[in-house]
Design a protein around this motif. Structure first.
Motif, PDB file in Angstrom:
ATOM      1  N   VAL A 125      -6.018   2.172  -0.858  1.00  0.00           N
ATOM      2  CA  VAL A 125      -5.557   3.454   0.194  1.00  0.00           C
ATOM      3  C   VAL A 125      -6.799   4.467  -0.080  1.00  0.00           C
ATOM      4  O   VAL A 125      -7.336   5.111   1.085  1.00  0.00           O
ATOM      5  CB  VAL A 125      -4.448   4.105  -0.245  1.00  0.00           C
ATOM      6  CG1 VAL A 125      -3.980   5.505   0.061  1.00  0.00           C
ATOM      7  CG2 VAL A 125      -3.085   3.195   0.014  1.00  0.00           C
ATOM      8  N   ASN A 126      -7.290   4.674  -1.173  1.00  0.00           N
ATOM      9  CA  ASN A 126      -8.396   5.919  -1.525  1.00  0.00           C
ATOM     10  C   ASN A 126      -9.549   5.276  -0.756  1.00  0.00           C
ATOM     11  O   ASN A 126     -10.223   5.929   0.175  1.00  0.00           O
ATOM     12  CB  ASN A 126      -8.714   5.825  -3.036  1.00  0.00           C
ATOM     13  CG  ASN A 126      -9.943   6.741  -3.184  1.00  0.00           C
ATOM     14  OD1 ASN A 126     -10.113   7.408  -4.350  1.00  0.00           O
ATOM     15  ND2 ASN A 126     -10.681   7.336  -2.219  1.00  0.00           N
ATOM     16  N   LEU A 138       0.852  -1.182   0.035  1.00  0.00           N
ATOM     17  CA  LEU A 138       0.065   0.098   0.051  1.00  0.00           C
ATOM     18  C   LEU A 138       0.824   1.340   0.092  1.00  0.00           C
ATOM     19  O   LEU A 138       0.230   2.311  -0.247  1.00  0.00           O
ATOM     20  CB  LEU A 138      -0.903   0.071   1.226  1.00  0.00           C
ATOM     21  CG  LEU A 138      -2.023  -1.049   1.360  1.00  0.00           C
ATOM     22  CD1 LEU A 138      -2.701  -1.190   2.476  1.00  0.00           C
ATOM     23  CD2 LEU A 138      -2.950  -0.810  -0.106  1.00  0.00           C
ATOM     24  N   GLY A 139       2.141   1.338  -0.016  1.00  0.00           N
ATOM     25  CA  GLY A 139       3.132   2.274   0.227  1.00  0.00           C
ATOM     26  C   GLY A 139       3.026   2.989   1.425  1.00  0.00           C
ATOM     27  O   GLY A 139       3.328   4.279   1.394  1.00  0.00           O
ATOM     28  N   ALA A 155      -5.373   4.811 -14.496  1.00  0.00           N
ATOM     29  CA  ALA A 155      -3.974   4.157 -14.258  1.00  0.00           C
ATOM     30  C   ALA A 155      -3.359   4.089 -15.615  1.00  0.00           C
ATOM     31  O   ALA A 155      -3.873   3.774 -16.723  1.00  0.00           O
ATOM     32  CB  ALA A 155      -4.101   2.700 -13.779  1.00  0.00           C
ATOM     33  N   PRO A 197      -3.180  -0.703  -5.344  1.00  0.00           N
ATOM     34  CA  PRO A 197      -2.955  -0.087  -4.184  1.00  0.00           C
ATOM     35  C   PRO A 197      -3.511   1.103  -3.872  1.00  0.00           C
ATOM     36  O   PRO A 197      -4.172   1.392  -2.620  1.00  0.00           O
ATOM     37  CB  PRO A 197      -1.597  -0.152  -3.742  1.00  0.00           C
ATOM     38  CG  PRO A 197      -0.873  -0.319  -5.331  1.00  0.00           C
ATOM     39  CD  PRO A 197      -1.839  -0.851  -6.000  1.00  0.00           C
ATOM     40  N   GLU A 198      -3.397   1.914  -4.734  1.00  0.00           N
ATOM     41  CA  GLU A 198      -4.076   3.644  -4.590  1.00  0.00           C
ATOM     42  C   GLU A 198      -5.591   3.387  -4.362  1.00  0.00           C
ATOM     43  O   GLU A 198      -5.903   4.313  -3.773  1.00  0.00           O
ATOM     44  CB  GLU A 198      -3.378   4.281  -5.889  1.00  0.00           C
ATOM     45  CG  GLU A 198      -4.091   4.035  -7.136  1.00  0.00           C
ATOM     46  CD  GLU A 198      -2.901   3.122  -7.964  1.00  0.00           C
ATOM     47  OE1 GLU A 198      -2.451   2.338  -7.351  1.00  0.00           O
ATOM     48  OE2 GLU A 198      -2.985   3.491  -8.918  1.00  0.00           O
ATOM     49  N   ALA A 199      -5.896   2.489  -5.098  1.00  0.00           N
ATOM     50  CA  ALA A 199      -7.463   2.196  -4.844  1.00  0.00           C
ATOM     51  C   ALA A 199      -7.846   1.918  -3.343  1.00  0.00           C
ATOM     52  O   ALA A 199      -9.010   2.274  -2.758  1.00  0.00           O
ATOM     53  CB  ALA A 199      -8.039   1.239  -5.980  1.00  0.00           C
ATOM     54  N   HIS A 224     -10.004   4.039 -10.413  1.00  0.00           N
ATOM     55  CA  HIS A 224      -8.549   4.042 -10.402  1.00  0.00           C
ATOM     56  C   HIS A 224      -7.898   3.381 -11.518  1.00  0.00           C
ATOM     57  O   HIS A 224      -6.931   3.585 -12.248  1.00  0.00           O
ATOM     58  CB  HIS A 224      -7.760   3.779  -9.112  1.00  0.00           C
ATOM     59  CG  HIS A 224      -7.776   4.516  -7.980  1.00  0.00           C
ATOM     60  ND1 HIS A 224      -7.007   5.586  -7.928  1.00  0.00           N
ATOM     61  CD2 HIS A 224      -8.899   4.871  -7.139  1.00  0.00           C
ATOM     62  CE1 HIS A 224      -7.421   6.359  -6.794  1.00  0.00           C
ATOM     63  NE2 HIS A 224      -8.486   6.083  -6.341  1.00  0.00           N
ATOM     64  N   THR A 251      -6.072  10.620  -5.180  1.00  0.00           N
ATOM     65  CA  THR A 251      -4.945  10.168  -5.362  1.00  0.00           C
ATOM     66  C   THR A 251      -4.085  10.128  -4.128  1.00  0.00           C
ATOM     67  O   THR A 251      -4.619  10.809  -3.140  1.00  0.00           O
ATOM     68  CB  THR A 251      -3.988  10.994  -6.547  1.00  0.00           C
ATOM     69  OG1 THR A 251      -3.712  12.286  -5.994  1.00  0.00           O
ATOM     70  CG2 THR A 251      -4.425  11.056  -7.917  1.00  0.00           C
ATOM     71  N   ARG A 252      -2.998   9.372  -4.201  1.00  0.00           N
ATOM     72  CA  ARG A 252      -2.147   9.424  -2.771  1.00  0.00           C
ATOM     73  C   ARG A 252      -1.750  10.941  -2.414  1.00  0.00           C
ATOM     74  O   ARG A 252      -1.847  11.241  -1.376  1.00  0.00           O
ATOM     75  CB  ARG A 252      -0.988   8.494  -2.831  1.00  0.00           C
ATOM     76  CG  ARG A 252      -1.286   7.040  -3.051  1.00  0.00           C
ATOM     77  CD  ARG A 252       0.118   6.423  -3.495  1.00  0.00           C
ATOM     78  NE  ARG A 252       1.017   6.661  -2.457  1.00  0.00           N
ATOM     79  CZ  ARG A 252       0.844   5.550  -1.356  1.00  0.00           C
ATOM     80  NH1 ARG A 252       0.285   4.696  -1.522  1.00  0.00           N
ATOM     81  NH2 ARG A 252       1.925   5.461  -0.502  1.00  0.00           N
ATOM     82  N   GLU A 253      -1.318  11.528  -3.635  1.00  0.00           N
ATOM     83  CA  GLU A 253      -0.787  13.176  -3.493  1.00  0.00           C
ATOM     84  C   GLU A 253      -1.834  13.726  -2.741  1.00  0.00           C
ATOM     85  O   GLU A 253      -1.732  14.588  -1.977  1.00  0.00           O
ATOM     86  CB  GLU A 253      -0.322  13.441  -4.711  1.00  0.00           C
ATOM     87  CG  GLU A 253       1.018  13.052  -5.258  1.00  0.00           C
ATOM     88  CD  GLU A 253       0.740  11.307  -5.679  1.00  0.00           C
ATOM     89  OE1 GLU A 253      -0.294  11.027  -5.960  1.00  0.00           O
ATOM     90  OE2 GLU A 253       1.670  10.422  -5.459  1.00  0.00           O
TER      91      GLU A 253
END
Ligand code: GLU
Length: 477
Positions: A279-280, A69-70, A332, A275-277, A328, A296-298
């Motif tokens: 996380v979101n 997941l970063g 992508a 993973p960004e999905a 997402h 987004t993560r940012e």
């Protein structure tokens, strides 16, 4: 400097006693996001003191899940079992300073005390028999008893904090008896040695020494907080800021747990979620930024704060997760998707070239998918012979349509191999045979793609080698 004004340091402190699921890992996401939002430090601490129930496999899933997941920690992982000597040192210091004391009450005595209190309709609590006070004479130390060590908790008054989720929380000190901070020493130790430090105590020592400014954790720990605050203060520290997150419920409204069928975080990776999905989705499960659903993560890092945490329990909803995931997928990068699909195809023994063509295929199909595994399901048709159902074939690849298929194949054999020319071949065949598009496109889809529905058939066919299309069209005639 108070916790609120010091440089932000957060932590995730999982106990590796079961496979970490989405509900648990949200308690990593929020402190991570907060640390990133504030330019702070995110610490990972593995609370492995329950040696019976902790396992290396569970640690691995935590580390793998966080990596996927970063949610990279800036410090740690620290393992509490490797810090036992330090906790004992602090217990020794507290004994020396009179902040803690040895209690020689046996289990039988504690049980009897408890029964008396229950009979008198009182809340069971330690009665302070061994608590030293000025002018008080303690009982004679019994022979052969290994004592526990108790914290001298403040008497009278109350303890409170301003929780970022729950608002002001207050506990009367009446409710908090003298907590055991170390269990009896083992048989191989001298009688009076300091045994195993207990859970709440280790947490406090770590939060102090890791200089944690914001404790963001599940609200199953609310009852530990007043005790932890007292110990923190006794050790000369001001408490951190607390945010106790409401539970995550599963789809049946039960607390999300492995016992109730929750999957380990890594299962979502294996199912092909980006993973960004995840996380979101998790970020929204208990926090909000206006009406924003997809970010987004940012953006999460730019927006995350502790002032918009939800107060009520959030409910996991797989359909919503899939919706977020499909948004997402749309955004992508195609080359990245191609790399992921390449791996997913390989896992089923399909060797797909990881080239630009694969990326173009991803571009055409990603709008229909929530995961890269679903995308691989689609793209498999380009590399292995599809197996359309016999009934469907009988229904749509009728004798009446065969000559049209034949004519189309002949035209395609001559066409320039791109979507535009393929469309021309279809149009000419339809005009010649007096057919409408669906009558021809459906059997073509079944024969070439193995499915009745696909994106625009000319664009799809253009992605196949011509020979594959021709042989699939001709094979069953
Ligand atoms: N180890 C605890 C748990 O997994 C968390 C403790 C804390 O965050 O203070 O529930």
């Amino acid at each position: 400097m108070t916790a609120a004004s010091a440089p932000v340091r957060t932590r995730f402190a999982p106990s590796p006693t079961g496979f970490i699921h989405l509900g648990n890992i949200r308690s990593a996401l929020y402190p991570w996001a907060f640390a990133r939002a504030k330019g702070g430090v995110f610490v990972l601490r593995i609370e492995d003191t329950d040696t019976e129930r902790s396992s290396q496999e569970a640690v691995d899933v935590i580390l793998e899940g966080m990596r996927w997941l970063g949610l990279d920690p800036d410090e740690g992982p620290f393992f509490q079992m490797q810090r036992m000597d330090r906790y004992r040192e602090v217990v020794a210091q507290m004994l020396y300073q009179g902040l803690a004391y040895r209690c020689y009450m046996s289990q039988a005595e504690l049980d009897a005390l408890r029964e008396r209190q229950m009979a008198a309709k009182q809340k069971p609590r330690y009665d302070g028999t061994w608590r030293p006070e000025p002018g008080k004479t303690l009982p004679p130390i019994p022979e052969g008893v290994r004592p526990v060590i108790r914290f001298k908790s403040p008497i009278g008054g109350s303890v409170s904090w301003d929780d970022k989720v729950k608002g002001r929380v207050e506990f009367s000190n009446e409710e908090l008896d003298d907590l055991v901070i170390a269990r009896p020493a083992g048989e191989d130790q001298p009688l009076n040695a300091i045994g195993t430090p207990t859970y709440n105590f280790c947490v406090v020592v770590d939060d102090i020494e890791m200089r944690i400014t914001h404790v963001i954790r599940g609200d199953d720990h609310v009852n530990n907080t007043p005790r932890q605050i007292h110990i923190l203060r006794a050790l000369g520290h001001e408490p951190p800021v607390y945010a106790h997150l409401p539970t995550v419920l599963n789809e049946h409204g039960e607390k999300m747990s492995k016992r109730h069928g929750a999957k380990p975080v890594t299962a979502y990776r294996d199912e092909g979620f980006l993973p960004e999905a995840v996380v979101n989705y998790l970020a929204r499960l208990g926090w909000s930024h206006g009406d924003d659903e997809i970010f987004t993560r940012e953006q999460l890092i730019a927006w995350f704060d502790l002032d918009h945490l939800g107060k009520s329990a959030a409910q996991y909803d797989e359909a919503k997760l899939r919706w977020v995931a499909s948004q997402h997928m749309k955004q992508a990068d195609d080359a990245r998707l191609a790399a992921l699909v390449h791996v997913a195809l390989q896992a089923r023994g399909i060797a797909a070239p990881a080239d630009e063509r694969l990326a173009t295929m991803c571009a055409l199909f990603k709008d229909r998918c929530a995961t890269t595994v679903e995308l691989a399901d689609w793209l498999a048709m380009f590399f292995v012979e599809p197996q359309p159902g016999e009934a469907e074939l009988r229904q749509h690849v009728t004798d009446a349509i065969r000559s049209a298929l034949h004519a189309l194949a002949d035209r395609l054999a001559q066409a320039t191999w791109d979507a535009g020319s393929i469309q021309q071949a279809f149009k000419a065949t339809l005009a010649e045979q007096g057919l409408k598009m669906p009558a021809l496109a459906l059997p073509v889809r079944l024969l070439v793609c193995g499915r009745a529905q696909t994106p625009s058939i000319d664009a799809v066919l253009a992605l196949f080698p011509r020979e594959t299309v021709l042989s699939r069209l001709r094979e069953r005639r």
